[in-house]
Design an enzyme around this catalytic site. Structure first.
Site, PDB file in Angstrom:
ATOM      1  CB  CYS A 117      -6.661   6.786   1.019  1.00  0.00           C
ATOM      2  SG  CYS A 117      -8.308   7.006   0.325  1.00  0.00           S
ATOM      3  CB  SER A 273     -35.642   6.807  -9.716  1.00  0.00           C
ATOM      4  OG  SER A 273     -36.481   5.788  -9.257  1.00  0.00           O
ATOM      5  CG  PHE A 806      -9.825   1.437   6.908  1.00  0.00           C
ATOM      6  CD1 PHE A 806      -9.123   2.527   7.403  1.00  0.00           C
ATOM      7  CD2 PHE A 806     -10.621   1.616   5.790  1.00  0.00           C
ATOM      8  CE1 PHE A 806      -9.224   3.773   6.796  1.00  0.00           C
ATOM      9  CE2 PHE A 806     -10.724   2.854   5.178  1.00  0.00           C
ATOM     10  CZ  PHE A 806     -10.020   3.938   5.684  1.00  0.00           C
ATOM     11  N   GLY A1090       3.658   0.375  10.991  1.00  0.00           N
ATOM     12  CA  GLY A1090       4.297   0.517   9.678  1.00  0.00           C
ATOM     13  C   GLY A1090       5.403   1.546   9.666  1.00  0.00           C
ATOM     14  CD  GLU A1269      -4.376  -1.209  14.542  1.00  0.00           C
ATOM     15  OE1 GLU A1269      -5.154  -2.151  14.371  1.00  0.00           O
ATOM     16  OE2 GLU A1269      -3.240  -1.336  15.013  1.00  0.00           O
TER      17      GLU A1269
END
Length: 1338
Positions: A117, A273, A806, A1090, A1269
Site C-alpha cells: 500500500c 512521555s 483488509f 479484484g 486472502e
C-alpha cells in the site's frame, strides 16, 4: 506567565532549506508543520503516538560533547517544532525524487517489492537512510534494530529487509553467489514437481542492477547551523503559543532560575512521555522548560567505581555508553551495565530510544519501566541540582512511588544518574516479558541482584525489583531481608518464591489484567535468576557448586533477534513468451518508486481546498443508553467552530432503521457516532468536542459477551445450517467421541492509513466530489445519495490509492462519507474528515470474535466419522456483514477434509459493541481453527501425530463438498506433499522430539496445515466488472477499471493484462484513478477476485479495440503503433471502448443446503516450527514453509507479497493481536502501544514461499488465481506449532488435556498452559469477589 510581546524566531532547516518560524506554537508537532505548513506530505500520519514509525524523519544536530554531527531517526508526530532550534530535519522528499534522482534506499525498497500500500514506506526509507548515514555498511543486527520501530501491515516485512540487506556487510556463509545453490534450499526429492529447477525462479529482483550508494551525494549539515552550534546563543529563547509557552534557556544557571520561578513546569526533552499523555488525557502545561541546549546535562563521567550519565542523554546514547563500558571493563564490574543493555535493545523502537532521555525515563516513573527496576537493584543514585546547590538521593522504591520524602523538590532538576560498577561475587540480571519480543511495553519487568559471601554460596545481600505489578516499580525488601544468610540452593528457591508471592501481591482487578500470568512471572523470573547465578558460580568454581541438569540449561537462554531469510520460488515464463509481454513476470508495483519517495498521494495528502473545514466525530461513552439531551452551546461559542452536525441535519435517510449514521434517541455501543463538529482547524474541532455535554439514561440489557448474547437470545439473523449424512447414527458407531470448545479473539484491521474522506461541494446542480479511502466507492456514492436525497449522478467518488483496507474499508467509509457530505451541504464548504487512530479503532469494529463448540466421533485409527460444530460470532450492535460472515464461515468449515457425516450451525450474536465487519478471510480464519482443533484433539486421543490424522481425513479423489459443489482435490494433495517435502517435515519432526527430550523449560513444536480456500462472493451479480480503455492520438493508453488499489497491485496487474492484449509495452499505459464517473456501478474490491474480474473486463475492452484496429494493421503490417492509431483516427474509428465481464456464476440455496457458491478454490499448505519458553510463555518462530497454488501467476512478486503479508497478518491474529474491553464495553486497545501487530522481529527466522508450478484453470484471466486472502489462515500453522510445543510440555508434566482452545496464543496463554510448580504456587482469586479489569468477549 505573562508572555513577552513577541516570540523569538525559531530557526531550523528542512531538507537543506532554512526555516524561520516567527510565531512558533509549542503545541505544533513537526509532523503537523511538515504536512500542513511546508506541505511535505511524504511523512505520514498513522498513529500520532510514536508507535508505528510512519512519520519517521531524520534529525541532525551538532553534539557539543563529542563535537560531531549526530544523525538520528525520530517520529515527527511526537516532536514539538520548538525543540528543533538549530537542528536540520531531513524528510523522505529531501533524499530523492522520481523527478530528479532516486536515493539507493528508495530505489531498492521499491525494486525489491518492499512496498504494497506504500503508506509505511517513507518511514521505512527514513529509518534505513538514517542507519546508512551513521553506518555505511551496517550489520544485519543494526538493520533489524533500525527497523524495529516501524510497522507494516501489508508486506510481512521480508522484502523490506531484503532491500536493506543489500547495503549490509555479508554476515552469512551463503554460497548462492558462487554455486547458484542457496543454503536454505533444503528438502526436495527428484520426483517433486518443484524440483524441476530449470523452470523455477528464485530471484524477484536483480541486485546487480541497483545503483551504488555514494555517500558524497548526501545533504551536508547546514554551515549556518554549524556556526550557531560552535558559538551557541546563551540567551534564553521563548516561544509563545495560544495556550503554552516554551522556554529554552542557554545555560544551566538560567534553567535553575526558571525552575525556581516555575516549579510546576515540567522539563521536556524527547516528549515521548508528555506527548502521548497530552494527547490521550488532554493535559496542558502552560509552561514547558526545554533543557536541550544545556550541555552539562549530557556529560558522561567515568570513575574507578562507577559511571555517571547525564540526564539529558538519549536512551540510544546511554546504550552506546554502556556498550563501550562493557567492552572496556572486566566482566565482574559490568553486571548492571549488561542488564541495562539487554533491556535497552528491546525497549520501544529505535526512534523512541533516540528521543527519550534517561532523565525523562527515570522521572516519568512508569509502572512498566524496563530500566528503573535494574537501576534500583544496581543502587543507582540521582544527582539533583537547584539554585540552592546539589544533593544526591537514592533511586529506590520510595522515589519511584513518588513519596515526598524521597522525591525531588519542586525547584530541583535531575542532572545525572550515577550507576556503580558491580564487583566479584555480585550477580545482576534483568528480565522482561511482553506481548511480543520488540517494541512492546512489558507485562512484567524485573531487576535482580545478589552478592554472595566471598567463595561461598551464602547470600550477603539480595535486591529484587519488579515493574508492571503495581502502580510503580516495586521492591521485595522483606523477602530479601529474610533470605540473607541462606545458601543459594533449592530450599532457598522454594522459600523465596513463597515470600515473593506474599510481598509482591497483585489484586485480581489490577489495571492491565493478566493477573495470574504476572504473579507467575514474578516467581518464574526469580527461578531464571536462581539458575543464572548457579551457572555463574559453576564457572567460578566447578567443584563446589551443584550441577545444573542439561535439561534445565535452556531456561537460561533468551531468544535471539534474527532477521528472516528464505527462498521465494515461482515458475518462470515460457521461453517462447515475448520479452515485451509482462504477464507472469515479477514486475515492480506501479507506484513503488512513488511510495518510496513520498510522492504517492493518499487521500489526506491532497492540498487543502479554499474555505475547507475540518470535521471531528463525537461518539457515545455509554454502551446502551437513552440520549436525554445534547447541549451544544459551549462548543458553538468556541473560536473557529462553524457548526455541529446532528441527525436533524440529514435531508434524506439517516442510514438504516437499525443502523443509524448518527444516533437518534438511543445509543447501542461505546463509540457510536452521535454528532460531528465542523471547525476551521482540526485543533479547534477537537477542543470543541470536549465541550459538548450529552446526558444519558442507561438501558437494559447490556450485552458484551457471546455467552451473554446466547443467554438473552440476542441474535442478528436466523441460524445458518448445513448437514450431510446421518450424524446421530454415525456417533453411535464410532470408537471414541471428544467434545471441545474454541475461542477466537477479534482482530483490528490496523490499516496504516486510518479512515479519511474529503467532500467538496460544487457551485451548481448539487454536485459533489468525494475523495475517499475506500474499497467500494460505489457504495459511498449510493449512501451519500440516499443521505442527501440527491441522484447518484451528481456524486463522483475518487479513489487514487488506499493505505491498506483488509475489509475494513468496504462498508465503513460510506458512513464517514455521508456524515461529511451532510456537513458540506449544510455549511456549503469543503469538509475533511480524518480519523485519529484511537477513534478509528473505537468506532469501526473488526474481525468477528468466535466461540465454537464441537463434537467429533472417530475410529481408533484416526478416521473421523462424524463432526458436529456449532459457532457463534460476536457481531456487535448492528447487522453489517455478520450474516454473510456466518454463511461463509459455515460453507468453509470443512476445509480440506472429507467427513461423511457433518452438521455445521452458525449464529451471529447481537451485543453492545461496535459492529464487526468484513475482514480478510471473511470468517474462514476463525471457523477453520475449530476444524483444525478437532483434528489435534482426535490425534491426541488416538496417540497419533496431528499430520497423520490430517492426511487420513483429507479429500483424496474428485468429490462433492458439504454444499454439493464438485471439485478435484488433486492440487490440494500436491500442495500438501510439496510442503511435506520442501520443509523436510518428517526429519524435522524427529529433531523436534529429540530436542524436547533434552530440554525441560524450552520446547519445540512443528505443525503442517492444509487449506482449501474458496474465492469470491457467493452471488453472481457481485462478480461483474467493467473497464474503460482510451487510446489517445499519440498512441498512449489510459486504462480505467472498477477495482481499487489497496496495495495489492491491482493497477499493476491490469496494465500487465492491457500490455499483453494490445501487444504494447507497459510504458505506453497509465491508470489515473478509480472513479465512479468513468466506471459506474462497481463492486467492492474484496473477496480475492479484484484482479480476476477487472482483468477480464480490461481484456474485453482491449480486444474490442484491437478488433477495430485489425483492418488498419493488416493494411500496414510494418507500421508502428503510432501510425496505426493516427490512421484509425483519420478513418473515424472509435479509440475508446468499454470492457465488461458478466461474472462467474455463483449461487447458494440455504433452504436445500446446496449450490455452487464459489467460482474456484485456492489450495495451499504451510509448515511452521516454533520454540517456546515454558517459564515466560514467549515463543520464537524458527521456520515457515508455504506452498501456494497460484496456477499461472500474473505477477509472482505481487502474489508472493500477498501470500507473505496475509500469512504474517494471520500469524498476528493467532499469536499477538488481542483486543481488550472494559466491563463497561470500552475498548482499551486503541493504538500500537496496547494492540500489537507483528513487527519485523516476529517474522520466522527462515521464511520460504513457493508458488506451485502451473496447473491450468480456464475460468480465470490467463489461468491466474486471486491470492489476497488465502494466506491468512496459513498463519494458524504457527498457532498449531505452539500448541504442539505446549502439548509436549504438558505431556512431560502429566497434565491432562482439556480441549479448550483459546486464540491468540499470547505469552499469557502459553505460560499458563505449561503448568508447573510455579503456576501451582500462585494465589488464585475467586472471579465472583472482584470486578475484572477486562472481559473476554468471545
Amino acid at each position: 506567565m505573562s508572555c513577552p510581546p513577541k516570540s523569538d524566531d525559531l530557526v531550523f532547516f528542512v531538507n537543506g532549506r532554512k526555516v524561520i518560524e516567527r510565531n512558533a506554537d509549542p503545541e505544533v508537532t513537526l509532523l503537523n508543520f511538515l504536512r500542513k505548513i511546508v506541505r511535505l506530505t511524504g511523512t505520514k500520519y498513522a498513529c500520532g503516538r510514536g508507535g508505528c514509525g510512519a512519520c519517521t524523519v531524520m534529525v541532525s544536530k551538532h553534539d557539543p560533547v563529542s563535537a560531531k554531527i549526530r544523525h538520528f531517526s525520530i517520529t515527527a508526530c511526537l516532536v514539538p517544532i520548538c525543540s528543533l532550534y538549530g537542528a536540520a530535519v531531513t524528510t523522505v522528499e529531501g533524499i530523492g525524487s522520481i523527478n530528479t534522482r532516486l536515493h539507493p534506499v528508495q530505489e531498492r525498497i521499491a525494486r525489491s517489492h518492499g512496498t504494497q500500500c506504500g503508506f509505511c514506506t517513507p518511514g521505512m526509507v527514513m529509518s534505513m537512510y538514517t542507519l546508512l548515514r551513521n553506518h555505511l555498511q551496517p550489520s544485519e543486527e543494526q538493520l533489524m534494530e533500525a527497523l524495529g520501530g516501524n510497522l507494516c501491515r501489508c508486506t510481512g516485512y521480508r522484502p523490506i529487509l531484503a532491500s536493506g540487506r543489500t547495503f549490509c556487510v555479508e554476515s552469512t556463509g551463503c554460497q548462492k553467489k558462487r554455486t547458484g545453490k542457496c543454503c536454505l534450499d533444503l528438502g526436495g526429492n527428484d520426483s517433486s514437481s518443484l524440483s524441476r529447477e530449470s523452470d523455477i525462479c528464485t530471484d524477484l529482483f536483480v541486485e546487480e542492477e541497483f545503483q551504488p550508494l555514494d555517500p558524497t551525494q548526501e545533504l551536508i549539515f547546514p554551515p549556518e547551523l554549524l556556526r550557531m552550534a560552535k558559538n551557541p546563543e546563551k540567551q534564553t529563547l521563548t516561544f509563545c503559543g495560544e495556550r503554552v509557552t516554551w522556554i529554552s534557556p542557554g545555560t544551566l544557571k538560567d534553567l535553575l532560575e526558571l525552575k525556581a520561578k516555575h516549579p510546576e513546569a515540567p522539563l521536556i526533552l524527547g516528549n515521548t512521555s508528555l506527548g502521548p499523555a497530552m494527547k490521550s488525557q488532554g493535559r496542558v502545561h502552560p509552561i514547558l522548560l526545554s533543557p536541550a541546549r544545556i550541555s552539562e546535562l549530557s556529560m558522561v563521567f567515568k570513575t574507578s567505581d562507577g559511571l555517571t550519565i547525564g540526564a539529558g542523554c538519549s536512551l540510544a546514547q546511554v546504550k552506546d555508553i554502556l556498550a563501550e563500558q562493557v567492552s572496556e571493563l572486566p566482566e565482574e564490574k559490568t553486571q548492571t551495565y549488561r542488564a541495562l543493555l539487554k533491556h535497552l535493545k528491546s525497549l520501544a523502537g529505535q526512534q523512541i530510544r533516540n528521543m527519550a532521555s534517561l532523565g525523562g525515563h527515570v522521572i516519568s516513573r512508569h509502572c512498566y519501566s524496563d530500566l528503573n527496576p535494574i537501576l534500583v537493584v544496581g543502587n543507582a543514585t540521582l544527582n539533583l541540582i537547584s539554585e540552592e546547590g546539589t544533593r544526591q538521593i537514592p533511586l529506590n522504591d520510595h522515589f519511584l512511588a513518588g513519596l515526598a520524602s524521597a522525591d525531588l523538590k519542586p525547584e530541583e532538576i535531575l542532572e545525572s544518574v550515577y550507576i556503580p560498577h558491580s564487583q566479584k561475587w555480585e550477580f545482576v540480571s534483568a528480565f522482561r516479558q511482553a506481548q511480543c519480543q520488540q517494541n512492546a511495553l512489558a507485562d512484567v519487568s524485573a531487576g535482580m541482584r545478589v552478592i554472595l559471601e566471598e567463595a561461598t554460596d551464602t547470600i550477603k545481600e539480595l535486591s529484587l525489583s519488579y515493574g508492571g505489578v503495581g502502580e510503580s516499580t516495586i521492591g521485595a525488601h522483606k523477602s530479601c531481608q529474610q533470605l540473607i544468610g541462606r545458601p543459594w540452593n533449592e530450599p532457598m528457591l522454594e522459600e523465596a518464591c513463597r515470600l515473593l508471592l506474599e510481598e509482591v501481591s497483585l489484586p485480581g482487578w489490577a489495571p492491565g489484567g493478566r493477573v495470574e500470568f504476572k504473579r507467575t512471572l514474578v516467581v518464574s523470573f526469580f527461578f531464571k535468576f536462581y539458575l543464572e547465578v548457579l551457572q555463574e558460580l559453576k564457572k567460578l568454581d566447578s567443584h563446589h557448586y551443584p550441577e545444573i541438569s542439561d535439561r534445565f540449561l535452556s531456561a537460561l537462554e533468551d531468544f535471539p533477534v534474527t532477521g528472516p531469510r528464505g527462498v521465494q520460488r515461482y515458475q518462470s515464463v515460457d521461453s517462447h513468451q515475448s520479452l515485451q509481454d509482462p504477464v507472469g513476470r515479477p514486475i515492480m508495483h506501479l507506484s513503488g518508486l512513488k511510495h518510496a519517495t513520498g510522492e504517492a498521494i493518499f487521500c489526506d495528502d491532497i492540498p487543502m481546498v479554499d474555505r475547507e473545514l475540518f470535521m471531528v466525530l463525537v461518539t457515545s461513552t455509554k454502551a446502551h443508553a437513552k440520549i436525554i439531551s445534547i447541549d451544544l452551546s459551549e462548543a458553538l461559542e468556541l473560536p473557529g467552530v462553524v457548526d455541529v452536525i446532528t441527525a436533524e441535519d440529514i435531508p434524506g435517510t439517516n442510514g438504516a432503521e437499525d443502523d443509524k449514521l448518527l444516533a437518534v434517541d438511543e445509543v447501542l455501543c461505546v463509540g457510536q457516532i452521535i454528532c460531528a463538529v465542523v471547525a476551521e482547524t482540526d485543533v479547534q474541532a477537537k477542543r470543541a468536542i470536549e465541550k459538548i455535554k450529552i446526558t444519558y439514561k442507561d438501558l437494559e440489557p447490556i450485552i458484551f459477551t457471546i455467552n451473554d448474547a446466547i443467554k438473552h437470545n440476542s441474535f442478528l439473523c436466523p441460524e445458518k445450517k448445513l448437514e450431510q449424512g446421518n450424524i446421530e447414527e454415525a456417533f453411535e458407531k464410532v470408537d471414541q467421541i471428544v467434545e471441545g470448545e474454541v475461542h477466537v479473539g477479534g482482530q483490528e484491521h490496523f490499516y496504516m492509513e486510518t479512515q479519511r474522506v474529503i467532500v467538496i461541494p460544487k457551485a451548481e446542480d448539487k454536485e459533489l466530489d468525494i475523495y475517499v479511502s475506500t474499497q467500494d466507492p460505489a457504495h459511498v456514492q449510493k449512501t451519500v445519495s440516499s443521505t442527501l436525497n440527491i441522484p447518484i449522478n451528481r456524486i463522483t467518488c475518487h479513489v487514487k490509492r488506499v493505505g491498506g483496507g483488509f475489509g475494513g474499508k468496504v462498508g465503513r467509509p460510506a458512513v464517514f462519507g455521508a456524515i461529511a457530505a451532510v456537513g458540506a451541504i449544510k455549511t456549503g464548504r469543503p469538509i475533511r474528515l480524518v480519523l485519529d487512530r484511537e477513534d478509528d479503532m473505537l468506532i469501526t469494529g473488526g474481525r468477528h470474535p468466535l466461540f465454537g463448540k464441537y463434537k467429533v466421533g472417530f475410529m481408533n485409527n484416526g478416521r473421523i466419522k462424524a463432526l458436529d460444530i456449532e459457532c457463534f460470532i460476536n457481531g456487535g450492535c448492528t447487522l453489517d456483514d455478520s450474516e454473510q460472515v456466518t454463511e461463509f464461515l459455515i460453507l468453509k468449515l470443512e476445509n480440506a477434509y472429507k467427513i461423511r457425516n457433518l452438521r455445521f450451525r452458525g449464529r451471529a450474536c447481537m451485543t453492545n459493541l461496535p459492529s464487526n465487519t468484513a475482514f480478510r478471510g471473511f470468517g474462514f480464519p476463525q471457523g477453520t481453527l475449530i476444524t483444525e482443533s478437532c483434528i489435534t484433539a482426535v490425534a491426541a486421543k488416538c496417540g497419533l501425530l496431528p499430520e497423520e490424522v490430517r492426511e487420513k481425513n483429507m479429500y483424496k479423489t474428485i468429490d462433492k463438498t458439504i454444499y454439493k459443489q464438485a471439485f478435484s482435490p488433486e492440487t490440494l494433495i500436491r500442495c500438501w506433499n510439496e510442503c511435506l517435502d520442501k520443509s523436510s517435515f518428517h526429519s524435522r519432526r524427529i529433531q523436534v522430539e529429540e530436542f524436547n527430550k533434552k530440554n525441560y523449560w524450552k520446547k519445540k513444536g512443528i505443525a503442517i496445515i492444509p487449506m482449501k480456500f474458496s474465492v469470491g462472493f457467493a452471488a453472481t451479480s457481485y462478480h461483474q466488472a467493467a473497464a474503460l480503455v482510451h487510446i489517445y492520438t499519440d498512441g498512449s493508453v489510459l486504462v480505467t477499471h472498477g477495482g481499487n488499489e489497496l496495495g495489492q497491485g491491482i493497477h499493476t496487474k491490469m496494465l500487465q493484462v492491457a500490455s499483453r492484449e494490445l501487444k504494447l509495452p507497459m510504458s505506453y499505459m497509465h491508470i489515473c484513478e478509480t472513479s465512479t464517473a468513468t466506471v459506474p456501478n462497481t463492486i467492492a474490491t474484496a473477496a480475492s477476485i479484484g484482479s480476476d474480474v477487472n482483468g477480464k473486463a480490461v481484456q474485453n475492452a482491449c480486444q474490442i479495440l484491437l478488433k477495430r484496429l485489425e483492418p488498419i494493421i493488416k493494411k500496414n503490417p510494418g507500421g508502428t503503433w503510432e501510425d496505426w492509431i493516427e490512421a484509425a483516427f483519420e478513418q473515424r474509428i472509435s479509440l475508446s471502448a468499454t470492457g465488461y465481464f458478466r461474472g462467474y456464476k455463483a449461487d447458494m440455496d440455504w433452504e436445500k443446503g446446496e449450490g455452487d457458491p464459489f467460482p474456484y478454490y485456492v489450495y495451499g499448505a504451510a509448515c511452521s516450527e516454533v520454540e517456546i519458553d515454558c517459564l515466560t510463555g514467549a515463543h520464537k518462530k524458527i521456520r515457515t514453509d508455504i506452498i501456494m497454488d497460484a496456477c499461472c501467476s500474473l505477477n509472482p512478486a505481487i502474489d508472493i507479497g500477498q501470500v507473505e503479508g496475509s500469512f504474517i497478518q494471520g500469524m498476528g491474529l493467532y499469536t499477538t493481536e488481542e483486543l481488550k474491553y472494559s466491563p463497561e464495553g470500552v475498548l482499551y486497545s486503541r493504538g500500537p502501544d496496547e494492540y500489537k501487530i507483528p513487527t519485523i522481529t516476529d517474522v520466522p527466522e527462515e521464511f520460504n514461499v513457493s508458488l506451485l508450478p502451473s496447473s491450468q484453470t480456464p475460468l480465470t484471466i490467463y489461468s491466474s488465481k486471486g491470492l489476497g486472502e488465502s494466506g491468512m489462515f496459513l498463519g494458524s500453522s504457527v498457532f498449531f506449532a505452539i500448541t504442539d510445543a505446549v502439548a509436549a510440555a504438558c505431556k512431560e508434566r502429566d497434565i491432562v488435556e482439556d480441549f479448550i482452545v483459546k486464540s491468540p496464543a499470547t505469552p499469557e496463554q502459553v505460560r499458563m498452559a505449561c503448568a508447573d510448580r510455579f503456576t501451582e504456587m500462585i494465589p488464585r482469586d475467586d472471579p465472583k469477589t472482584f470486578k475484572p479489569w477486562s472481559i473476554p468477549i468471545a
